[in-house]
Write a protein that holds these residues in place. Structure first.
Motif, short mmCIF file in Angstrom:
data_model
loop_
_atom_site.label_atom_id
_atom_site.label_comp_id
_atom_site.label_asym_id
_atom_site.label_seq_id
_atom_site.Cartn_x
_atom_site.Cartn_y
_atom_site.Cartn_z
N GLN A 1 0.78 -1.23 -0.05
CA GLN A 1 0.06 0.11 0.00
C GLN A 1 0.86 1.33 -0.15
N ALA A 2 0.79 1.93 -1.05
CA ALA A 2 1.49 3.23 -1.05
C ALA A 2 0.42 4.58 -0.70
N PRO A 3 1.28 5.45 -0.29
CA PRO A 3 0.48 6.58 0.58
C PRO A 3 -0.70 6.99 -0.62
N GLY A 4 -1.88 7.09 0.07
CA GLY A 4 -2.83 7.55 -0.64
C GLY A 4 -3.68 6.68 -1.72
N ARG B 1 -4.66 -0.93 -0.89
CA ARG B 1 -3.85 -2.07 -0.81
C ARG B 1 -3.74 -2.66 -1.95
N GLU B 2 -2.86 -3.23 -2.63
CA GLU B 2 -2.93 -3.99 -3.80
C GLU B 2 -2.27 -5.50 -3.75
N ALA C 1 6.31 1.19 -1.01
CA ALA C 1 5.13 1.07 -0.31
C ALA C 1 5.36 0.40 1.05
N VAL C 2 4.21 0.42 1.87
CA VAL C 2 4.35 -0.53 3.07
C VAL C 2 3.89 -2.03 2.51
N TYR C 3 4.61 -3.13 2.72
CA TYR C 3 4.55 -4.39 2.33
C TYR C 3 3.88 -5.00 3.46
N PHE C 4 3.02 -5.64 3.43
CA PHE C 4 2.28 -6.66 4.11
C PHE C 4 2.15 -8.04 3.63
N SER D 1 -7.32 -11.27 -3.58
CA SER D 1 -8.10 -10.20 -2.86
C SER D 1 -7.85 -10.19 -1.63
N PRO D 2 -7.52 -8.90 -0.97
CA PRO D 2 -7.26 -8.54 0.44
C PRO D 2 -8.36 -9.24 1.32
#
Length: 123
Positions: A38-41, A44-45, A91-94, A106-107
């Motif tokens: 998920q990048a700012p703004g 989540r992909e 991005a922040v990686y989860f 799909s998340p």
């Protein structure tokens, strides 16, 4: 299941990074796993997913050919190797786990999430 994503950081464009996701619990091998970012703004992909056995993988088009996902069920750990990194990979990686043997992209399908780790790619 508790997840902890590790080893994000700052890397130059064109460089490589390996993320890991450590999981608690003795049934890690029955969960399919995934990486999201998920990048700012932005929403989540999906990045990549791997089946519970590790025999099947699936990648987003944006990282296909540059990313490799794998897992070591004996160590309760999943990995993501990213090569040829681009600034748009920042991005922040989860990491996430789903109580199924099969890949999910799909998340909304995932049951457990790690806290996220920041990856920054400088140009």
């Amino acid at each position: 299941v508790q997840l902890q994503a590790l080893e994000g950081g700052l890397v130059q464009a064109g460089g490589s990074l390996r993320l890991s996701c450590a999981a608690s619990g003795r049934i890690f091998g029955t969960y399919s796993m995934g990486w999201f970012r998920q990048a700012p703004g932005k929403e989540r992909e999906f990045v990549a997913s791997i089946s519970a056995s590790g025999s099947s993988t699936y990648y987003a088009d944006s990282v296909k050919g540059r990313a490799t996902i794998w897992r070591d069920n004996a160590k309760n750990t999943m990995y993501l190797q990213m090569n040829s990194l681009k600034p748009e990979d920042t991005a922040v990686y989860f990491c996430a786990a789903k109580n199924t043997y099969y890949i999910a992209i799909s998340p909304r399908e995932y049951d457990y999430w790690g806290q996220g780790t920041q990856v920054t790619v400088s140009s």
